[in-house]
Scaffold this motif. Structure first.
Motif, PDB file in Angstrom:
ATOM      1  N   GLU A 166      -1.362  -8.679   6.681  1.00  0.00           N
ATOM      2  CA  GLU A 166      -2.677  -8.058   6.744  1.00  0.00           C
ATOM      3  C   GLU A 166      -2.934  -7.447   8.115  1.00  0.00           C
ATOM      4  O   GLU A 166      -3.523  -6.365   8.217  1.00  0.00           O
ATOM      5  CB  GLU A 166      -3.753  -9.108   6.430  1.00  0.00           C
ATOM      6  CG  GLU A 166      -3.576  -9.751   5.069  1.00  0.00           C
ATOM      7  CD  GLU A 166      -4.571 -10.870   4.849  1.00  0.00           C
ATOM      8  OE1 GLU A 166      -5.748 -10.700   5.200  1.00  0.00           O
ATOM      9  OE2 GLU A 166      -4.171 -11.929   4.325  1.00  0.00           O
ATOM     10  N   GLY A 169      -1.425  -4.106   8.368  1.00  0.00           N
ATOM     11  CA  GLY A 169      -2.224  -3.101   7.682  1.00  0.00           C
ATOM     12  C   GLY A 169      -3.438  -2.682   8.484  1.00  0.00           C
ATOM     13  O   GLY A 169      -3.798  -1.492   8.533  1.00  0.00           O
ATOM     14  N   ASP A 172      -2.425  -0.359  11.231  1.00  0.00           N
ATOM     15  CA  ASP A 172      -2.102   0.977  10.734  1.00  0.00           C
ATOM     16  C   ASP A 172      -3.341   1.786  10.357  1.00  0.00           C
ATOM     17  O   ASP A 172      -3.211   2.931   9.896  1.00  0.00           O
ATOM     18  CB  ASP A 172      -1.181   0.882   9.512  1.00  0.00           C
ATOM     19  CG  ASP A 172       0.224   0.441   9.906  1.00  0.00           C
ATOM     20  OD1 ASP A 172       0.575   0.619  11.089  1.00  0.00           O
ATOM     21  OD2 ASP A 172       0.949  -0.074   9.035  1.00  0.00           O
ATOM     22  N   CYS A 174      -6.033   0.655   8.241  1.00  0.00           N
ATOM     23  CA  CYS A 174      -6.740   0.251   7.029  1.00  0.00           C
ATOM     24  C   CYS A 174      -7.905  -0.677   7.385  1.00  0.00           C
ATOM     25  O   CYS A 174      -7.816  -1.449   8.347  1.00  0.00           O
ATOM     26  CB  CYS A 174      -5.792  -0.469   6.071  1.00  0.00           C
ATOM     27  SG  CYS A 174      -4.464   0.556   5.429  1.00  0.00           S
ATOM     28  N   ASN A 175      -8.979  -0.592   6.596  1.00  0.00           N
ATOM     29  CA  ASN A 175     -10.030  -1.596   6.737  1.00  0.00           C
ATOM     30  C   ASN A 175      -9.700  -2.778   5.844  1.00  0.00           C
ATOM     31  O   ASN A 175      -8.690  -2.789   5.147  1.00  0.00           O
ATOM     32  CB  ASN A 175     -11.408  -0.998   6.421  1.00  0.00           C
ATOM     33  CG  ASN A 175     -11.468  -0.392   5.025  1.00  0.00           C
ATOM     34  OD1 ASN A 175     -10.867  -0.895   4.083  1.00  0.00           O
ATOM     35  ND2 ASN A 175     -12.191   0.719   4.899  1.00  0.00           N
ATOM     36  N   ARG A 176     -10.578  -3.770   5.845  1.00  0.00           N
ATOM     37  CA  ARG A 176     -10.293  -4.993   5.094  1.00  0.00           C
ATOM     38  C   ARG A 176     -10.157  -4.725   3.595  1.00  0.00           C
ATOM     39  O   ARG A 176      -9.295  -5.297   2.929  1.00  0.00           O
ATOM     40  CB  ARG A 176     -11.390  -6.010   5.350  1.00  0.00           C
ATOM     41  CG  ARG A 176     -11.189  -7.349   4.658  1.00  0.00           C
ATOM     42  CD  ARG A 176      -9.977  -8.093   5.164  1.00  0.00           C
ATOM     43  NE  ARG A 176     -10.131  -8.531   6.533  1.00  0.00           N
ATOM     44  CZ  ARG A 176      -9.220  -9.277   7.174  1.00  0.00           C
ATOM     45  NH1 ARG A 176      -8.082  -9.606   6.573  1.00  0.00           N
ATOM     46  NH2 ARG A 176      -9.424  -9.653   8.427  1.00  0.00           N
ATOM     47  N   GLN A 178      -9.210  -1.905   2.126  1.00  0.00           N
ATOM     48  CA  GLN A 178      -7.956  -1.190   1.875  1.00  0.00           C
ATOM     49  C   GLN A 178      -6.751  -2.109   1.996  1.00  0.00           C
ATOM     50  O   GLN A 178      -5.779  -1.960   1.250  1.00  0.00           O
ATOM     51  CB  GLN A 178      -7.840  -0.015   2.856  1.00  0.00           C
ATOM     52  CG  GLN A 178      -8.847   1.096   2.597  1.00  0.00           C
ATOM     53  CD  GLN A 178      -8.833   2.148   3.684  1.00  0.00           C
ATOM     54  OE1 GLN A 178      -8.527   1.854   4.843  1.00  0.00           O
ATOM     55  NE2 GLN A 178      -9.169   3.387   3.331  1.00  0.00           N
ATOM     56  N   VAL A 179      -6.809  -3.058   2.933  1.00  0.00           N
ATOM     57  CA  VAL A 179      -5.728  -4.030   3.055  1.00  0.00           C
ATOM     58  C   VAL A 179      -5.606  -4.842   1.777  1.00  0.00           C
ATOM     59  O   VAL A 179      -4.498  -5.091   1.269  1.00  0.00           O
ATOM     60  CB  VAL A 179      -5.974  -4.953   4.273  1.00  0.00           C
ATOM     61  CG1 VAL A 179      -5.037  -6.159   4.228  1.00  0.00           C
ATOM     62  CG2 VAL A 179      -5.774  -4.193   5.565  1.00  0.00           C
ATOM     63  N   ARG A 182      -4.363  -2.234  -1.091  1.00  0.00           N
ATOM     64  CA  ARG A 182      -3.087  -1.542  -0.906  1.00  0.00           C
ATOM     65  C   ARG A 182      -1.956  -2.436  -0.418  1.00  0.00           C
ATOM     66  O   ARG A 182      -0.788  -2.080  -0.555  1.00  0.00           O
ATOM     67  CB  ARG A 182      -3.268  -0.378   0.074  1.00  0.00           C
ATOM     68  CG  ARG A 182      -4.253   0.678  -0.385  1.00  0.00           C
ATOM     69  CD  ARG A 182      -4.378   1.795   0.634  1.00  0.00           C
ATOM     70  NE  ARG A 182      -5.343   2.804   0.212  1.00  0.00           N
ATOM     71  CZ  ARG A 182      -5.635   3.901   0.925  1.00  0.00           C
ATOM     72  NH1 ARG A 182      -5.020   4.114   2.081  1.00  0.00           N
ATOM     73  NH2 ARG A 182      -6.520   4.764   0.482  1.00  0.00           N
TER      74      ARG A 182
END
Length: 272
Positions: A166, A169, A172, A174-176, A178-179, A182
């Motif tokens: 996590e 992610g 990179d 991503c927010n929580r 999106q983690v 995705r």
């Protein structure tokens, strides 16, 4: 191999056989009885030696809308499992990552409480809003069993996933959310399959809520079995044939998904 190891293996094999025999006998008897006449079922002399007949299966599909009952059970089972996953996966992830153990305990208590405790309130509520004998009522009531089960399976599964995945992610960009969507869900397949399969089986076999909240339009398989039971007599042959039909889809699904179930339970049982 030493003599002691051979003896231990022999004893273990014998005990395993006895356990399997105890569990398998009711299913074998059910399968054999589904191909017998009523008199053959009642006769102890024809336990294994008998002339098989397909009359019971002809009765099940010819005299009753059993295909319709199967479709009802499928709609309710898939619907309740899908909605339970939709609500249960985010809930399980939040409980696992933010250590909301008190909330998890409340959900566990809701699962432990006997389902009959909720039956009368459910019936009164659905009667008031005209939802008795609808798929909505059955799906929502079956979620009462499936949702806590999915949450508790997935809590241990999410806790076993390394947090570094996590964090990568998040780094990179991503927010929580999106983690979760995705990164976490794509690698949670075994746990999701395990939870979904067991939730579907609970819904497929659920009788208590279905007998009260269903009607002629939404009658599922467990309730339809009552068609073969009357005050004067029980049609054991047709009843066993219906039981085999109810068991077969779940058995096939379990055999096909066995590897995923084992992997999912093992992954959720070990924290890494």
């Amino acid at each position: 191999m030493t003599r002691r190891k051979r003896t231990a293996r022999l004893i273990l094999g014998l005990l395993t056989f006895l356990v399997l025999l105890a569990f398998a006998f009711p299913f074998v008897w059910m399968l054999l009885a589904s191909f017998k006449t009523q008199s053959q079922i009642m006769s102890t002399d024809q336990l294994l030696s008998f002339k098989p007949t397909l009359a019971n299966y002809t009765s099940v599909f010819g005299e009753h809308d059993f295909l319709g009952y199967m479709i009802n059970s499928l709609i309710v089972g898939v619907g309740s499992t899908a909605f339970a996953l939709l609500l249960g996966l985010p809930a399980a992830y939040a409980i696992a990552r933010y250590h909301l153990h008190r909330l998890g305990l409340v959900i566990l208590v809701a699962r432990i409480i006997p389902g009959i405790t909720f039956l009368i309130p459910w019936f009164i509520l659905f009667s008031q809003v005209k939802l008795v004998d609808t798929y909505t009522a059955l799906i929502l009531s079956h979620m009462l069993v499936g949702l806590p089960f999915i949450i508790w399976i997935m809590i241990s599964f999410f806790e076993a996933l390394p947090k570094e995945i996590e964090e990568a992610g998040l780094i990179d960009g991503c927010n929580r959310h999106q983690v979760f969507l995705r990164v976490i869900l794509p690698i949670s397949g075994p746990g999701m399959i395990t939870a979904s399969l067991l939730s579907f089986i609970f819904s497929w076999n659920n009788f208590m809520f279905s007998i009260i909240l269903s009607g002629e339009k939404t009658k599922p398989l467990p309730v339809a079995v009552f068609n073969f039971m009357s005050y004067a007599e029980i049609n054991w042959g047709a009843l066993m044939a219906a039981a085999c039909i109810i068991t077969l889809p779940v058995l096939i699904i379990a055999l096909l998904a066995q590897r995923y179930v084992v992997n999912g339970l093992a992954a959720g049982a070990v924290k890494g």
